[in-house]
Design an enzyme around this catalytic site. Sequence first.
Site: not given
Length: 448
Positions: A81, A154, A178
């Site tokens: 990420k 996210s 997330s």
Amino acid sequence: MSEDIGFLDITELGARYRDGRLTPLDVVKAALVRIEALEPRLNAFANPMAEMALADAERRTQELASGLDLGPLHGIPVAIKDLIDVEGVATGFGTRAREPQMPSRDAELVGRLRAAGAIIFGKTNLLEYAYGVAHPAIGQTNNPHNTGRTSGGSSGGSAAAVAAGIVPLAIGTDTGGSIRIPASYCGIVGLKPSFGTVSLDGVFPLSWTLDHAGPLARNVADATIGLMAIAGIGDAPQRDIAGLRIGLIDRHFGSHEITPGVRETLDVAMAKLKAKGAVLVEVSIDDLERVNAELVTILHPEASVIHRDLLPQNPLGYAAVTRQQLEDGLKTTAADYLLAMRYRETFRASVEAAFAQVDVLVSPSVPFVAPPEDPRIEEGEEGEMLSSGFANVSGHPSVSIPAGMSEGMPVGLQLTARLGQDAILLAIARAIEGALVAYRRPESPSER
């Protein structure tokens, strides 16, 4: 050939590396071909890191050929990420509020992956600073099962990269769901470990009280391998479904926000588990109805403090929703924040007490399947965070696994275990995964 390689799991890839049918270089080349075919419809990658990944793949291939074997992740591509530092690769944070930042070293979890032999393959897209929305200049990541729908946030880029068969393992972060929400939307496995189990050194924070980092994979075994690498914990003995005490959290299963299709899918899953000998028990957790409101009371001011120097520098560089959330967080009173922190301590004890009667707590991972866009929570609703937020507040380990399909899209089942029992949670998840056999590979990313 690349299609087949893309959906091999870590164990099968390792077996083929070691008997000579594949090399890490083959797999990375196939992954880059797959990215070229699927992007930009997916919009999963901020930076595929092609040159670095190819160079690492060549090195890992030579190591294995020479007899050096670092374990199950040796030569396995892992996506990261894009708020987690990778040395020599700019971190973009999913924002336009500032220029990407070049880290001087790897985040600790990235260093652990490298030490285990993994190939760091690409930085994945995310909601801006892992907060409210996708920045309009970057756009949302779309779902491999249907690119007309979101992959969630996210950690949506990490989830989509795994679900689409680009990599078998990715790392995300989870502050209110997330990792688990995108895993549910994309039909894969996403683990939020116990609070503090995975180091957040080199991970840009959203909330120091609620943040976690963890793996996303297509099956529980691969997620377990990922967690063992980044957290240094061991595996747990195999668990049987027969006699397993499964606690259905009444507030989550009784919510009006669950769509009929998700409810039907979960009812079928629970019936399968009961038929195999699981004992289903309805469980109530004290003060659970407050948890997501208290999460926000903790999250908003902590995020605002983290951004207190960044926000004034370029407020218009933030997405409007992110900027508004950061401004709102400054209005939270100290008294409200301290009361929420006190609630956190008592609530953690309430969750832990529930395990006196069950081995694992279960909930719908998300009360609905992936919508076209990342949803905004309406007044009086808990939305995506209905089931996920409580484990961030309490710190308990929690994982989403595939439960079935509804409307042609994946449905997730969330499992939560005692604090610190991450390996046991994953052992239970493997048993339930084996009983449900609910994973479905995307036919091909398409807009229906």
